[in-house]
Design an enzyme around this catalytic site. Structure first.
Site, mmCIF file in Angstrom:
data_model
loop_
_atom_site.group_PDB
_atom_site.id
_atom_site.type_symbol
_atom_site.label_atom_id
_atom_site.label_comp_id
_atom_site.label_asym_id
_atom_site.label_seq_id
_atom_site.Cartn_x
_atom_site.Cartn_y
_atom_site.Cartn_z
ATOM 1 N N LYS A 52 0.748 -0.918 0.117
ATOM 2 C CA LYS A 52 0.004 0.011 -0.281
ATOM 3 C C LYS A 52 0.920 1.314 0.329
ATOM 4 C CE LYS A 52 -4.807 -0.804 0.307
ATOM 5 N NZ LYS A 52 -5.433 -0.719 -0.753
ATOM 6 N N SER A 306 0.475 -10.456 -0.553
ATOM 7 C CA SER A 306 0.466 -8.269 -0.868
ATOM 8 C C SER A 306 0.505 -8.217 0.881
ATOM 9 C CB SER A 306 -0.508 -8.142 -1.118
ATOM 10 O OG SER A 306 -2.142 -8.875 -0.080
#
Length: 412
Positions: A52, A306
């Site tokens: 992110k 992720s």
């Protein structure tokens, strides 16, 4: 027309002043299991343990670079986006306001504060994310700040595409297939836009938040009626408009919906065998390999791990869900005769590999039977077949409530 791949490469190059590329690692355990070359793109090893910060960096660098006086950045998030924005606020030397639900775990609040330091302020407001988002957007308008969406933003998508740029450089080109998780779609939209048709894609969503699959069926983004937040990094009610525009031509068969309980078995496997700590959303791509086994044999597959922002206080829940999915733990409501020796009779029914994990008994003085909530763990799921036969033969009335969502949530 903008050159998306060139812009993604520029974003990747710019972020090298902040953090190094995340590793692309061959995983021997998974490669042997699936008869394929399985590589993991380890976004869980970024400075904030998720991808992110890439989108946050790219969006913020463009604003900071073009403004005479950098504004206050504002975001709403209970997880990885908040940490990425906080990290980048401190890096750029700008102020940030991060809105988080009141229910956000202290671990996530503490990490966000650690990454941002004096550059950020944290506002806890709202029990649900929609309330938090409304408060953040209102505050942003009030102070004239710059709002940073978590995924539905062109610069954020471009920043997330830096994952693809690194894959191309580290692998020496495109693999046969890339498997990624999907929440709001920023990562998948960016990576797919970069590689185009040079490789196949599989996009994995949690069953409690399959907003991409719903959008593909409807032909446009739709809001899910209910979202389960176990895989909170990918639990999104509605995929973004901009992200969906880059994914709308996908064959629906390119998406997989992953059972959250099965996902727990993969989290434990990666932790126990590989020593890799993954949050639920971070394990989606690896878990999806179970559904792709026949398609990927002999091919090169890259799974994007992720994120690894996992609170170990959740480990008992993960273990519980994994055991229930694997069929080695069950819960029963048992009617126990209220007579001396009844409990002893029951215990003699248990097999040598059966273990009582929970036992609650309420004796009713005016009844001949009492109700027992019992949880049993065993080493093999087939052991429960023998146990239930023995219970029936001994006349013990019982009900399996393991998969009853109402009773399980209330009693377990």
């Amino acid at each position: 027309m903008t050159d998306f791949p060139a812009n993604a490469r520029a974003a990747e190059q710019a972020m090298r002043t902040v953090f190094p590329p995340t590793p692309l690692q061959r995983n021997d355990h998974l490669s042997e299991r699936y008869g394929a070359e399985i590589l993991l793109k380890r976004e869980d090893l970024s400075p904030v343990r998720s991808y992110k910060l890439r989108g946050a960096f790219n969006a913020m660098r463009k604003v900071v670079g073009g403004a005479s006086a950098p504004p206050r950045f504002v975001c709403a998030s209970a997880g990885n986006h908040a940490q990425g924005v906080a990290f980048m606020c401190r890096h750029f030397g700008v102020k940030g306001a991060i809105f988080m639900p009141v229910t956000t775990p202290q671990q996530k609040i503490g990490k966000t504060r650690k990454f941002g330091g004096d550059a950020i302020e944290i506002h806890l407001t709202g029990d649900y994310f929609d309330d938090t988002l409304t408060a953040a957007q209102g505050y942003c308008a009030e102070v004239g700040g710059h709002f940073l969406p978590p995924f539905d933003d062109a610069d954020v998508i471009e920043g997330q595409a830096s994952v693809a740029v690194e894959i191309e450089m580290q692998h020496g080109g495109a693999p046969d297939r890339i498997v990624m998780p999907v929440g709001g779609g920023g990562l998948s939209a960016g990576v797919r836009s970069y590689f185009g048709t040079r490789c196949a894609f599989t996009l994995a969503e949690p069953s409690g938040g399959a907003c991409l699959a719903a959008a593909l069926r409807a032909g446009a983004p739709v809001r899910l009626d209910h979202v389960a937040n176990f895989a909170d990094g990918a639990a999104v009610a509605r995929i973004g408009d901009r992200t969906f525009a880059r994914l709308a031509d996908l064959d629906p068969g390119a998406t997989l919906t992953i059972d959250e309980d099965r996902l727990c078995t993969t989290m434990l496997e990666m932790l126990n065998i590989e020593g890799i700590v993954l949050e639920p959303a971070g394990a989606l791509a690896i878990d999806a390999l179970k559904d792709l086994a026949d398609e990927i044999r002999g091919k090169t597959i890259i799974c994007v791990a992720s994120g690894g922002n996992f609170d170990f206080e959740r480990l008992p829940e993960v273990k519980e869900r994994a055991q229930r999915y694997s069929g080695v733990k069950k819960y029963f409501i048992l009617r126990m005769p209220q007579r001396p020796g009844a409990l002893k009779d029951f215990l003699q029914i248990l097999g040598p590999e059966d273990d009582i994990a929970r036992f609650e008994y309420l004796k009713k003085s005016a009844r001949n039977f009492g109700s027992v909530l019992i949880g049993i763990e065993t080493s093999h799921a087939d052991n429960f077949i023998a146990l239930e036969r023995a219970l029936n033969a001994a006349g013990f009335d019982h009900r399996d409530i393991t998969d009853d969502p109402v009773l399980a949530e209330f009693l377990i």
